[in-house]
Design a protein around this motif. Structure first.
Motif, PDB file in Angstrom:
ATOM      1  N   SER A 119       0.829  -1.208   0.000  1.00  0.00           N
ATOM      2  CA  SER A 119       0.000   0.000   0.000  1.00  0.00           C
ATOM      3  C   SER A 119       0.860   1.252   0.000  1.00  0.00           C
ATOM      4  CB  SER A 119      -0.923  -0.007   1.220  1.00  0.00           C
ATOM      5  OG  SER A 119      -1.777  -1.120   1.198  1.00  0.00           O
ATOM      6  N   ASP A 173       1.082   3.911  -2.988  1.00  0.00           N
ATOM      7  CA  ASP A 173       0.694   5.288  -2.662  1.00  0.00           C
ATOM      8  C   ASP A 173       1.750   6.282  -3.126  1.00  0.00           C
ATOM      9  OD1 ASP A 173      -1.797   5.035  -1.618  1.00  0.00           O
ATOM     10  OD2 ASP A 173      -1.199   5.067   0.489  1.00  0.00           O
ATOM     11  N   ILE A 174       3.047   5.943  -2.973  1.00  0.00           N
ATOM     12  CA  ILE A 174       4.133   6.885  -3.244  1.00  0.00           C
ATOM     13  C   ILE A 174       4.553   6.862  -4.707  1.00  0.00           C
ATOM     14  CG2 ILE A 174       6.554   7.366  -2.719  1.00  0.00           C
ATOM     15  CD1 ILE A 174       5.988   6.356   0.127  1.00  0.00           C
ATOM     16  N   LEU A 219      -4.423   9.156  -0.704  1.00  0.00           N
ATOM     17  CA  LEU A 219      -3.568   8.096  -0.205  1.00  0.00           C
ATOM     18  C   LEU A 219      -4.411   7.048   0.523  1.00  0.00           C
ATOM     19  CD1 LEU A 219      -0.690  10.309   1.239  1.00  0.00           C
ATOM     20  CD2 LEU A 219      -0.699   9.067  -0.927  1.00  0.00           C
ATOM     21  N   THR A 220      -4.029   5.754   0.382  1.00  0.00           N
ATOM     22  CA  THR A 220      -4.788   4.669   1.024  1.00  0.00           C
ATOM     23  C   THR A 220      -4.166   4.218   2.340  1.00  0.00           C
ATOM     24  OG1 THR A 220      -3.544   3.021  -0.247  1.00  0.00           O
ATOM     25  CG2 THR A 220      -5.607   3.830  -1.197  1.00  0.00           C
ATOM     26  N   SER A 273      -2.129   6.438   4.494  1.00  0.00           N
ATOM     27  CA  SER A 273      -1.447   7.628   5.000  1.00  0.00           C
ATOM     28  C   SER A 273      -1.065   7.499   6.455  1.00  0.00           C
ATOM     29  CB  SER A 273      -2.342   8.852   4.793  1.00  0.00           C
ATOM     30  OG  SER A 273      -3.588   8.669   5.483  1.00  0.00           O
ATOM     31  N   LEU A 297       2.353   6.199   6.888  1.00  0.00           N
ATOM     32  CA  LEU A 297       3.385   6.832   6.072  1.00  0.00           C
ATOM     33  C   LEU A 297       4.353   7.688   6.886  1.00  0.00           C
ATOM     34  CD1 LEU A 297       4.374   7.223   3.179  1.00  0.00           C
ATOM     35  CD2 LEU A 297       2.764   9.113   2.931  1.00  0.00           C
ATOM     36  N   TYR A 313      -2.024  16.279  -7.030  1.00  0.00           N
ATOM     37  CA  TYR A 313      -1.712  14.880  -6.732  1.00  0.00           C
ATOM     38  C   TYR A 313      -0.283  14.549  -7.159  1.00  0.00           C
ATOM     39  CZ  TYR A 313      -6.457  13.445  -5.434  1.00  0.00           C
ATOM     40  OH  TYR A 313      -7.650  13.276  -4.781  1.00  0.00           O
ATOM     41  N   GLN A 372       2.075  16.119  -4.688  1.00  0.00           N
ATOM     42  CA  GLN A 372       2.021  15.349  -3.429  1.00  0.00           C
ATOM     43  C   GLN A 372       2.852  14.083  -3.528  1.00  0.00           C
ATOM     44  OE1 GLN A 372      -1.455  12.951  -2.728  1.00  0.00           O
ATOM     45  NE2 GLN A 372      -1.675  13.790  -0.640  1.00  0.00           N
ATOM     46  N   ARG A 373       2.642  13.277  -4.587  1.00  0.00           N
ATOM     47  CA  ARG A 373       3.330  12.000  -4.728  1.00  0.00           C
ATOM     48  C   ARG A 373       4.839  12.203  -4.908  1.00  0.00           C
ATOM     49  NH1 ARG A 373      -1.945  10.812  -4.500  1.00  0.00           N
ATOM     50  NH2 ARG A 373      -2.427   8.564  -4.530  1.00  0.00           N
TER      51      ARG A 373
END
Length: 734
Positions: free
Chosen positions: A136, A140-141, A149-150, A152, A155, A655, A658-659
């Motif tokens: 996950s 996500d990253i 994010l699934t 977070s 993280l 997005y 963010q990533r």
């Protein structure tokens, strides 16, 4: 981290396909349905498998069914990647019941599988151990997509560096978060300890209620079964009595059949009548037997004298002597007749001899002629005597024979003087003697016959024969009368017996009708009992089935388990409160660290967004406490905007920022991770797309990029950038 090659031996539409990747940008430009998303999911599945993170059940992704091999082959991948200066070959068989995975170290292909310990799901997470990222977190990253994010909450520890904060604090906080996440916040959650404890309490409470209810039902059913069992035993006894009565009726029917058959037979002996009296079923039947016996006894006293008159002669007649005398008389007459015939033959012989002498031509003398005449006369008398004997003229016959004998004697004397005829005379004399002897025998026979008929008071043989015939006729009449009397008696007996049989059979038929009604009654009674017993047995079987269905944990045990579950729930609640207290304390301490982490992430995201938007947006903030939610400062109005308040294209760019910032932060802890773009630039305008691709080209110097697109404009923009470098490659999907 760099992915060198992947073999999709069976994954969705791909079968035995091999893809080799460049260390820089890998462009996959192809129309829809070409297999781009399948290849991307194949890369993730080859690295991590198809399991979910942080769950114990329902752990497979929905993509498992979606990407089953189309060609019914093995669900299998092989991926080769380089990490920390080492090259690994990871081979997976994606079976749903349990995945199989083996890892080898290139170039010698030394197997390292057993070095990695199995987790609680009995699986080895090779890439997670290498990168420190779960599936996950990795997706996500590295997967740039327009979705929140699934994972977070997991993280933050991955973003912290030893220089900025104490990693032990993050480890403890992560542990507390995992424990709190495992315990859960709500008692009705499905996959948390608290939810499971609450579900267990509810389950045990339901089991206790069910056990108490079942015990009440079982107690009621037990009482009903006892009542039904008593009723069944009573019905068994009733059925036994009915069967005994039916057996008795059957025995009576067998005796009745025997009596019915014998009712057509005439009782002969006293033992027959005794049998009827012994087997009589009623007084009426015995009375019928007594009347019949009395009537037959009355017939036995009748004598033949009541039917015919018997004379004194009939009573004294000696039929045997009469028949013997008659036979004797017949024998005497036969002998007498035979003697007369012999006498006639002798006379004829004498006459024939005289005739022969005359025929020889002798000249008889007068005496000779007289003798001849005399001999002829005696022969004639003999013939007449035979005729009289034949006519039953006994007196005349005897007189004629006597006269014949006299004439023959005179003729003999006449011929004595002749010498020539001496020899013939001697013969005649011998014949005369024989005739005389026959006459004497005939006389004796006549005397015996006369004495015989006189003994029966008859003057002659004809009277004796007539009297005999009369006596025989009277004797036959007497016997006929006796036979008639016997037949009359037989008829009377037959009438009595027939009347007895008819009365008896009428009574037997009446008994049979009564017995048939009884048999039908008992048969109906037996059927009623059987139906009731079947109903009772079904009720008992149903009750036993219900008892078996309710035969669960005893009430005491269920109550103990319920109390134990309640105690476990309270313990978890207390533990959750303690963990929450510890977490809050650590979070307060970590807030200082987050203030140090957030500026670096925010600065990186702001730089990315500034370069992509050409300076339209310069200031970006992400909140780690809210799942790294993105906020941006609108420069013209100086308003803070939530991500959802921006346009679709700007949201996609947020997005991306963010990533990329998170990937940059995480890569500082390990090494640069690959980035994956799957039709991410659909809502970008041409200017921002050009700037975004230029920034990605800069990133490809240290990162591996996978860009999947169904449009040509990304390829046109990148072509001048990729033309003179062997670090990049444009893949063609067939």
């Amino acid at each position: 981290m760099r992915i060198e090659e992947i073999q999709l031996k069976g994954f969705g539409k791909w079968q035995d396909e091999v893809f080799r990747f460049a260390p820089g940008i890998n462009v996959f430009a192809a129309p829809n349905e070409a297999g781009k998303s399948t290849l991307l999911q194949g890369i993730f599945a080859a690295l991590y498998g198809l399991k979910r993170d942080y769950v114990k059940s329902a752990r497979y992704l929905p993509e498992y069914e979606k990407y089953l091999p189309w060609h019914q082959g093995e669900y299998e991948t092989i991926i080769t990647y380089e990490l920390a200066g080492k090259s690994y070959r990871l081979h997976r068989i994606l079976r749903k019941e349990r995945e199989q995975a083996r890892i080898f170290l290139d170039p010698e292909w030394t197997e390292l599988t057993d070095i990695y310990m199995e987790d609680r799901r009995r699986e080895r997470d090779f890439v997670e151990k290498h990168t420190g990222l779960t599936r996950s977190l990795f997706t996500d990253i590295t997967w740039i997509r327009r979705e929140p994010l699934t994972a977070s909450e997991h993280l933050v520890p991955a973003l912290s560096s030893s220089e900025e904060s104490n990693p032990e604090v993050h480890l403890m906080l992560a542990g507390l978060e995992r424990d709190l996440s495992a315990i859960g916040k709500k008692e009705r959650a499905e996959n948390t300890l608290l939810g499971k404890a609450g579900a267990l309490v509810a389950q045990k409470e339901a089991e206790l209620a069910h056990a108490e209810s079942a015990w009440g039902i079982i107690r009621q059913l037990t009482h009903q079964i006892a009542e039904w069992e008593a009723e069944r035993m009573e019905l068994e006894q009733q059925r036994t009595r009915v069967l005994q009565r039916q057996q008795r009726i059957k025995t009576q029917e067998e005796a009745w059949n025997e009596r019915w058959q014998k009712s057509y037979s005439t009782p002969v002996s006293a033992s027959d009548w005794q049998w009827w009296e012994r087997t009589g079923a009623s007084q009426e039947e015995r009375q019928i037997h007594e009347e019949a016996q009395a009537a037959l006894a009355g017939l036995s006293h009748l004598q033949v004298s009541e039917f015919t008159e018997v004379t004194e002669m009939d009573q004294t007649l000696d039929q045997g002597r009469l028949l013997a005398d008659y036979e004797k008389g017949i024998s005497l007459r036969k002998r007498w007749e035979e003697g007369n015939l012999q006498l006639a033959r002798l006379a004829a012989t004498t006459i024939t001899a005289g005739s022969r002498r005359q025929a020889r031509g002798d000249l008889p003398s007068k005496a000779a002629r007289q003798s001849a005449w005399l001999w002829g006369g005696s022969g004639l008398l003999a013939v007449l005597g035979i005729a009289a004997a034949a006519a039953d003229q006994t007196g005349l016959c005897i007189a004629l024979f006597l006269l014949m004998a006299a004439v023959a004697g005179v003729a003999w004397r006449k011929g004595r003087s002749r010498g020539i005829e001496q020899k013939q005379s001697q013969e005649i004399f011998a014949q005369a003697e024989e005739l005389q002897s026959l006459q004497e025998e005939l006389g004796r026979l006549e005397n015996e016959l006369r004495e015989l008929v006189l003994a029966w008071d008859a003057p002659d043989w004809e009277s004796f024969a007539a009297k005999r015939e009369e006596l025989l006729i009277r004797q036959r009449s007497f016997e006929s009368n006796q036979l008639k009397a016997q037949l009359s008696r037989k008829d009377a007996e037959a009438q009595i017996v027939n009347r007895w049989g008819e009365q008896l059979r009428a009574l037997l038929e009446q008994e049979q009708r009564v017995r048939l009604r009884e048999r039908e009654h008992f048969r109906a009674e037996e059927q009623r009992i059987e139906e009731r017993m079947q109903h009772v047995r079904e009720q008992m079987a149903r009750a036993n089935g219900e008892m078996a269905a309710h035969d669960t944990v005893p009430v005491a045990k269920a109550r103990g388990e319920y109390e134990e579950a309640v105690a476990g729930l309270r313990q978890l609640q207390r533990k959750r409160e303690a963990l929450q207290t510890a977490r809050d304390a650590l979070q307060e301490a970590l807030a200082e660290w987050n203030r140090d982490i957030s500026p670096g992430i925010n600065q990186q995201a702001s730089n990315v967004l500034t370069q992509i938007t050409g300076g339209a947006y310069r200031d970006v903030r992400m909140d780690p406490h809210e799942g790294f939610a993105i906020r941006v400062l609108e420069p013209s109005r100086q308003m803070v905007l939530e991500q959802e308040q921006c346009s679709t294209g700007t949201q996609d760019q947020l997005y991306l920022a963010q990533r990329l910032s998170l990937a940059h932060q995480v890569s500082q802890q390990t090494e640069p991770l690959p980035l994956f773009f799957d039709d991410h630039f659909v809502h970008y305008d041409d200017e921002r797309l050009r700037k975004a691709l230029a920034y990605i080209h800069e990133l490809s110097a240290e990162r591996q990029i996978f860009l999947f697109t169904c449009q040509e404009r990304e390829l046109h923009i990148l072509e001048p950038l990729l033309r003179f470098s062997d670090r990049h490659f444009v893949h063609t999907l067939e």
